[in-house]
Each structure stands twice: as C-alpha cells, then as structure tokens.
Design a protein around this motif. Sequence first.
Motif, PDB file in Angstrom:
ATOM      1  N   THR A 416       0.798  -1.233   0.000  1.00 46.68           N
ATOM      2  CA  THR A 416       0.000   0.000   0.000  1.00 46.68           C
ATOM      3  C   THR A 416       0.826   1.276   0.000  1.00 46.68           C
ATOM      4  O   THR A 416       0.289   2.348  -0.322  1.00 46.68           O
ATOM      5  N   GLY A 417       2.088   1.210   0.404  1.00 44.61           N
ATOM      6  CA  GLY A 417       2.879   2.418   0.560  1.00 44.61           C
ATOM      7  C   GLY A 417       2.498   3.232   1.786  1.00 44.61           C
ATOM      8  O   GLY A 417       2.902   4.385   1.926  1.00 44.61           O
ATOM      9  N   ARG A 418       1.734   2.649   2.709  1.00 44.83           N
ATOM     10  CA  ARG A 418       1.239   3.358   3.895  1.00 44.83           C
ATOM     11  C   ARG A 418       1.686   2.632   5.155  1.00 44.83           C
ATOM     12  O   ARG A 418       2.107   1.480   5.116  1.00 44.83           O
ATOM     13  N   LYS A 419       1.586   3.305   6.262  1.00 43.34           N
ATOM     14  CA  LYS A 419       1.871   2.674   7.548  1.00 43.34           C
ATOM     15  C   LYS A 419       0.585   2.592   8.363  1.00 43.34           C
ATOM     16  O   LYS A 419      -0.393   3.309   8.110  1.00 43.34           O
ATOM     17  N   ARG A 420       0.603   1.718   9.340  1.00 40.13           N
ATOM     18  CA  ARG A 420      -0.595   1.514  10.150  1.00 40.13           C
ATOM     19  C   ARG A 420      -0.920   2.761  10.963  1.00 40.13           C
ATOM     20  O   ARG A 420      -0.038   3.393  11.534  1.00 40.13           O
ATOM     21  N   PHE A 421      -2.209   3.064  11.008  1.00 40.44           N
ATOM     22  CA  PHE A 421      -2.661   4.199  11.810  1.00 40.44           C
ATOM     23  C   PHE A 421      -3.344   3.709  13.085  1.00 40.44           C
ATOM     24  O   PHE A 421      -3.067   4.174  14.179  1.00 40.44           O
ATOM     25  N   PHE A 422      -4.246   2.744  12.933  1.00 46.71           N
ATOM     26  CA  PHE A 422      -4.913   2.152  14.088  1.00 46.71           C
ATOM     27  C   PHE A 422      -4.122   0.933  14.542  1.00 46.71           C
ATOM     28  O   PHE A 422      -3.745   0.094  13.733  1.00 46.71           O
ATOM     29  N   ARG A 423      -3.880   0.801  15.826  1.00 48.99           N
ATOM     30  CA  ARG A 423      -3.056  -0.285  16.360  1.00 48.99           C
ATOM     31  C   ARG A 423      -3.949  -1.410  16.895  1.00 48.99           C
ATOM     32  O   ARG A 423      -3.993  -1.683  18.094  1.00 48.99           O
ATOM     33  N   LEU A 424      -4.652  -2.027  15.978  1.00 47.44           N
ATOM     34  CA  LEU A 424      -5.527  -3.125  16.372  1.00 47.44           C
ATOM     35  C   LEU A 424      -4.845  -4.487  16.268  1.00 47.44           C
ATOM     36  O   LEU A 424      -5.342  -5.471  16.811  1.00 47.44           O
ATOM     37  N   GLY A 425      -3.721  -4.551  15.560  1.00 45.41           N
ATOM     38  CA  GLY A 425      -3.078  -5.828  15.300  1.00 45.41           C
ATOM     39  C   GLY A 425      -2.611  -6.540  16.553  1.00 45.41           C
ATOM     40  O   GLY A 425      -2.675  -7.770  16.635  1.00 45.41           O
ATOM     41  N   GLU A 426      -2.133  -5.778  17.547  1.00 45.10           N
ATOM     42  CA  GLU A 426      -1.662  -6.406  18.775  1.00 45.10           C
ATOM     43  C   GLU A 426      -2.817  -7.067  19.546  1.00 45.10           C
ATOM     44  O   GLU A 426      -2.669  -8.164  20.093  1.00 45.10           O
ATOM     45  N   GLY A 481     -10.598 -12.490  16.750  1.00 53.02           N
ATOM     46  CA  GLY A 481      -9.261 -11.994  16.435  1.00 53.02           C
ATOM     47  C   GLY A 481      -9.044 -11.861  14.940  1.00 53.02           C
ATOM     48  O   GLY A 481      -8.487 -10.860  14.460  1.00 53.02           O
ATOM     49  N   ILE A 482      -9.465 -12.871  14.157  1.00 51.89           N
ATOM     50  CA  ILE A 482      -9.331 -12.796  12.699  1.00 51.89           C
ATOM     51  C   ILE A 482     -10.170 -11.649  12.144  1.00 51.89           C
ATOM     52  O   ILE A 482      -9.737 -10.910  11.244  1.00 51.89           O
ATOM     53  N   ALA A 483     -11.360 -11.441  12.704  1.00 57.60           N
ATOM     54  CA  ALA A 483     -12.214 -10.338  12.245  1.00 57.60           C
ATOM     55  C   ALA A 483     -11.535  -8.991  12.478  1.00 57.60           C
ATOM     56  O   ALA A 483     -11.635  -8.078  11.644  1.00 57.60           O
ATOM     57  N   ILE A 484     -10.833  -8.858  13.596  1.00 55.30           N
ATOM     58  CA  ILE A 484     -10.137  -7.595  13.876  1.00 55.30           C
ATOM     59  C   ILE A 484      -9.007  -7.377  12.868  1.00 55.30           C
ATOM     60  O   ILE A 484      -8.749  -6.238  12.438  1.00 55.30           O
ATOM     61  N   VAL A 485      -8.331  -8.456  12.470  1.00 56.01           N
ATOM     62  CA  VAL A 485      -7.301  -8.329  11.426  1.00 56.01           C
ATOM     63  C   VAL A 485      -7.920  -7.788  10.149  1.00 56.01           C
ATOM     64  O   VAL A 485      -7.373  -6.883   9.501  1.00 56.01           O
ATOM     65  N   ILE A 487     -10.602  -6.004   9.815  1.00 55.88           N
ATOM     66  CA  ILE A 487     -10.967  -4.597  10.027  1.00 55.88           C
ATOM     67  C   ILE A 487      -9.750  -3.700   9.921  1.00 55.88           C
ATOM     68  O   ILE A 487      -9.781  -2.641   9.278  1.00 55.88           O
ATOM     69  N   GLU A 488      -8.634  -4.142  10.537  1.00 52.30           N
ATOM     70  CA  GLU A 488      -7.445  -3.289  10.499  1.00 52.30           C
ATOM     71  C   GLU A 488      -6.896  -3.147   9.089  1.00 52.30           C
ATOM     72  O   GLU A 488      -6.475  -2.056   8.684  1.00 52.30           O
ATOM     73  N   VAL A 489      -6.873  -4.233   8.328  1.00 50.48           N
ATOM     74  CA  VAL A 489      -6.378  -4.146   6.955  1.00 50.48           C
ATOM     75  C   VAL A 489      -7.269  -3.227   6.130  1.00 50.48           C
ATOM     76  O   VAL A 489      -6.784  -2.427   5.325  1.00 50.48           O
ATOM     77  N   ALA A 490      -8.585  -3.310   6.330  1.00 49.29           N
ATOM     78  CA  ALA A 490      -9.501  -2.420   5.605  1.00 49.29           C
ATOM     79  C   ALA A 490      -9.253  -0.962   5.973  1.00 49.29           C
ATOM     80  O   ALA A 490      -9.222  -0.081   5.102  1.00 49.29           O
TER      81      ALA A 490
END
Length: 828
Positions: A416-426, A481-485, A487-490
């Motif tokens: 994407t050329g972008r960095k994560r903004f929301f830290r939901l992955g952890e 947990g998979i659903a949150i992944v 959401i974060e990717v979206a």
Amino acid sequence: MSILERHRKLTAIWSSEPGFKGWFSTVNHTDLGRMFLVTAFFFFLVGGVLAMLIRAQLATPDSAFMGPEIYNQVFTMHGTIMMFLFAIPMFEGLAIYLLPKLLGTRDLAFPRLTAYGYWCYVFGGTMLLVSMFLGIAPDGGWFMYPPLTGAIYSPGINTDFWLIGITFVEISAIAAAVEITVSVLKFRAPGMSLDKMPIFAWYALVTALMILTGFPPLILGSVLLELERAFGLPFFQAELGGDSLLWQHLFWLFGHPEVYIIFLPAAGIISTVLPVMCRTTLLGYGWIVAAIVALAFLSFGLWVHHMFTTGIPHMGLAFFSAASTLVAVPTGVQIFAWIGTMWKGRPELRLPMLHILGFFVTFVIGGLTGVMVAVVPFDWQAHDTAFITAHLHYVLFGGFVFPILAGLYYWLPHFTGRKRFFRLGEVAFALIFTGFHVTFLAMHWVGLLGQRRRISTYQAEDGWTAINLISSIGGFVLAIGIAIVVIEVALHAVTANRGKRNPWKATTLEWAMMTPAPAYNFASLPHISSREPLNDDPDLAVRLARGEGYLGDSGPGGRRETLTVNASSGQPDYHVIYPGNTRLPVFMAAVTGLFFLSLLLKFYWITPLAVSGVAFLACRWVWTLGHRGDLPDQPVGHGVALPNSIAVDHGSGWWGSLFLLTANATFFGSLLFGFAFLWTVAPGWPPPALFEPSLLEMAAGLAAAAASTAAIRRAIRANRNGQTVMPSLVLAIAGALVLGAVIGSLMLRTPGPSAHAYGATLLVLGGYGLFHAALGALMAGFLAMRVRRGFTSPVRRAEFPIVRLWIDYLAVVGMLVLLAAHVPGFLT
C-alpha cells in the motif's frame, strides 16, 4: 531521460487496463498476486465461518443446530476450502507477487499462464461454493474415502462436485508451480547465483517442485473415482478386482507432502522476516537450504503413516514409522537456525515478530504431537480421534496462518505504501493466540478421552460436554481476532497515512522500489553480488530508478522485456519479450470450466465442443508468440548483448514444458503404481481374462515411436542447416498417428472394462497414451504450420526442442503402455 519520464514511459508499457476491465485482461504479476491473495483470504473467511458452525454444533451434546447431512457437508467443505482454496493459493499469490521483486526482475516467466491459473482457481472455487449454497455440497469428508464416496453409497451429485471441482482447481496449482519453478531458476537479476538467492526463493522453488510431483496422484485418484461413478469402471470395488486402499495410497501420496507444501512457504516467510526483526542476518543459510531439500524428499516417503490401522505388514509399519520420526530432523534444523538468528541479533517485539513467536510455540507443539502419532502403538489408539484433528490444526494453523499474518503485517507497507494508523493488530494477535490454544488444547484432551473426529453429536454421559464447550468458546475468540485483522487491513487501505519506502530497514530487493510497487518493478535491473544487496549498496534504489542497471531504457518499440540468467551461475543468458494484456487466459479458463461442467452435469455432448475450444484457444495462445524475422542480439546494458529467447535451444517454453512434463510423468507413474498395486494386493487377481498379446502390435507401436522421435531430431538438424524440414515433420506426425492407432486398437481389445479392474486400468492406460499421441501429432502439425508461415529459421529455432520434448515423452509413454498391456499375457 529523467527519472520521471522513465517512470511514465515504463508505466504506460507495463500497466494493466484501467478500471474493472483490467481485472480480466491483466497479465501483470503484481496485479495477479494481489488478486490471488484477496481471493484466497476470502475463501479463508468462508472456511472460518464453516469452522464456527462446526464448533457451534459440538458445543453441547445432542445438538439440533445442524442435522447430520448438513454437518457432513459443512465439515467436508471446511477442510476442502482450507486445504485447496486457501492454503496453496495463498502461497501462490504471495510467490506471484513477491518473487520477481525479490529476484530483481520485472515479471514471472509466463504472465499469461499466471492469469489462466488464477481464473481456473476462481471458477473452480466458485463451483464448490455454488454447490454449498444449493445444498448439494460434497459430504464425504475432505479425504473422500471410497467405498463411502462410490456410486452405491453416495449416489447424488455431491461427491462429483468435489472430484471435478478440485481437479479444476489443481490445474491452477500446477500452472503456478510451473511458473514459479521456471521463474526462480531463470528469471533472476544478473549475478544472482543459486547461493545468492533470497531464502524465500529457495522455499518457493522446492515447494513448487513438490506441487508438481505431489498433486498428480490426487488428480489421478479423482479421475479414477469419477470414472467409476460415471461409467462403472471398478477401480475401488473389491468384488470386481478393485481396492479402496488404492484411493488412500493415491490420496496420501498427495496428502502428506501437502502438509509440507503448506509449511515450507510459511517457513520461508519466517526465514525472511525474522532476521529483519532481529536486526541481523539469517544464521545457517546453507544448512536451511539443505533442510528444505531433505524435508521435501522425506515428505514423499511417509504417506503410509496415515494408514497404520489398515493392516499393512509389520515391516512397512516399522519403515514408515521411522521415516515419520526422521522428518523431525530437517524441521529441527530450521527451528534451531531461527533460534540462533534471534540469539545473535537484537529482536524487536514488533507485530510481525509477535506472530513469529506465536508460530514457534504453536508449531513446536504440533511437531511434538506429530512425533507421537508416528509411533505405531499410540497411533492405533489415537487414530481418527479429535486428538488427530487438534494435531493437524496445530501444524497447519500454527505452521501456516501465524507466519502468513507475520508476512501480512511485514509486507503491508509494500502493498500500500502506507503505515498503520490504528493499532488493532496487537489486540488481534492476543485473541488469535489465546483462542487457538484454548480451542485445540481442549481438542487434544477430549481426543485422548475417546471422542471420535467427524461426529455430528455426542451424548451427555460421554463426559465431553465441558471440554467441547471450552473448545467452542476458544474458537469464537479466535474468530473475533481474525475479524479484527480484517478490520485493520480495511482501515489501513482507506487511511492515507504515507509511510517510508523501507520501514523495516530490510536488505532484500523488494524494498529497492517505490511502494506501492510500480507495474514494471524496476526501472533497470540490478547486478547482484551478495545475499544482502541493500546492505551492500544503500543507494541501489536510486541508481536503479536512474536507469543505471541492465535494460536501462524501456526497449525499442516500447516492449515489455526482461532478461534471463544461467540457472546455476546467474550469468546473463537471453533476452525475453513478454506478451501484453489480453483476455485470452480468462476465455481459456472459462472454456476449461465448461469442459468440467459438462462432465459434472453429464452433458457429454458438450464435452467434445469444450475440448475443441480449449485446443483452438491453446493454438491461438501460442500462435501469437514469435517473430517472422530474425532478431539481432539485444544490448541490455553494461556492454552485454543477448540473443532473444526464440534464438536459443532451451528458451522459456522449453523449461516450462520440462516441468509440466514432470507433473505429467508423475501422473503416469502413479497410474502404473495403481496398476501394480491392484495386481499384487487387490482381491480377485489375476483377472478372469488377460489381454491377448500381439507381437505384431507391439512391433508396430515401437516402430512408430522410434520413427517419430527420429523424425523430429532430423527436423531439428535440417532447420539448423537451413534445409527443408517438412518431410521430417510429416513423418513425425505419421509416427504419432500410427502409435495412436495401435493404442486405440489396444483399447478396443481390452477385456471387460466394467467387469474387472484389470480391464478398467488398461482402458485408462490406453486413453492416456491415445491422448498424448493426438497431442504429439497436433504439436508436430502446429510446428509444420509455423514453418510454412515463416516463424522459424536456422536462428529462430526455439520451437523445435519444445516439440521434441513432447514427442520423446509420447514415445516413452507409448512403449510403457504397450508393455503394461502385453507383457502379462506373454508371461502367462
């Protein structure tokens, strides 16, 4: 030319059509890799929903959530989707997207083949999903054991969806494996010898070779079972000389290498990402490569450990038990190399590293339980219990999904050329890790208490209620947990939070380009002198963008072009011109799908039309390649000029044919294995009536095979010397046709194909030989047309060795078919 002008010119040459239409015509590996990954992840979510349905059903005893028929469809589709529509396509998508970038080239070897494989995957997967929505999904388990799945016990269309749909999907796997193998061996940056390849390329190469040799036995088994169901050929019916154990052998000849086909790409992600997370280099590169190769070989020698309870001889039990235990050694080598990498580096607990640590814990537990079931007395007790299901998920989820999530977060900035903004992955990691272990540790427990796998319900007095409830709760935590992944990717995709080009400070070539990646990857190709090119030259990306590498200009006439290297040394070999965007792959996949649908729905009058359509489109596909004039050697930079791929003996098409024939030969070898297995093991052998041998028929067939191979060699010599090649090609066509006629006569004289497995097997052997005779004649005839239309010359000679490969293979197959049919009769 400025950097911006260079970028605009290359983008115009390499880009796909804009908008929705571009999905159907693109042959660019970046686009197709993303499409593969998104589609595979969609199927993963579908398989996950089915898993939740299973856990909802088993959460309480005597559950009425699903009836047995629906439950059988759900667990069959769950296993089928996860194994065939998620795991392998996810690897293929990642490899298709990454390999040219890691290897320092512009695209894969056969861009149109990549597109064809993708659309076969989409159409085949859609076929299976439609069956589920219509309530006629496969219901015999993802392993489809006969006689349960035979016509007698499964008379509906459910099983046919699995057999035909999976065979359709596996065309995609074979296409991707050929693509990956040739690309890794030939399409690399100059100077990148085998010992300088990125470690992920080694994993991809070995995995692709395993697909080429592991998938054909399952394709054969699917074909034989469908022939039994549709036409009554008794390959698996014991009363007619068949044996249901033949299916188990063919299935697990695929099924156990499949476990390592899934694990090895994930291990490749670990070996790539872990050193970056530890700020060091990978420890034991050579040992890891040796372990990969050893694991591939060993994985084909232990399929019978899935059959310990079927009554095989004690010597076989001992051999396969030892092999199953030995396979832990190359796995351990990799794990200790990864631990050593962490020991010598400075691990940083960033999100990819968390998933890697989750992989370590989970996969080691799965490996230890795998050693347990390799011990025969324990396997007799645990076989077909929930313990085995838990072990399988520890190996596959722990060995694949955790690394995939690590790779997702590692390469997401590249996509994407972008960095994560929301830290939901952890948060997602914590839920996934906890939910997974709660679910499947409980399943180990309840399996040891005796709960069978694949059951739709149980009684309260069995004592399994609390454990199953805990397991189901853990499953739903995992799903959250998979659903949150997701959401974060979206959110990541829609949040314009621009990041650095190389946020991890990695040293591999995929980070030496703009992100997201341009359609052409590199404005010019690098010269590689080590495994850490960005560590050696931090300014490499800038210099490549300026055009200071190979192919620094876009090429005469605005062509898509790259170069290949010697497979071993990495020295520049020949120049390649790619075809442009086309809808031919999607049309060919659609016609291939029509062929499979005609078989599924028993509309056999459509089958010849579909076969003719595939043949026409294949000829059209190849006809668009080549040139009617000799091309001069192409300057590629650094004072190097290379011949074009049409002016070499072993061009890309030759390499592709070689590895496609590898899969083809494995299919044929599996067929011969099945013939020998039934002859020696199945009841009712020797058959009531043997094939009547004929020395004249054998001699005619052998003479035709020899004539065709000699004729194609004579044609190659004549073309090289500037002489006429048409008489030799006509003789090659005649030889293939005569050999086909001999094999056709054999099929007509086959005794009672529907009365005994002997006749059925001979009929399939003959059909295989007849198909290749027709194919050999078609290819030689096609080459004759190319000669007549001026596509060949003493310089433009690349097509002749390709046809020679197929004619030689036809000759070998024809002789083996004749020997298999005639020799038993002569011996008796």
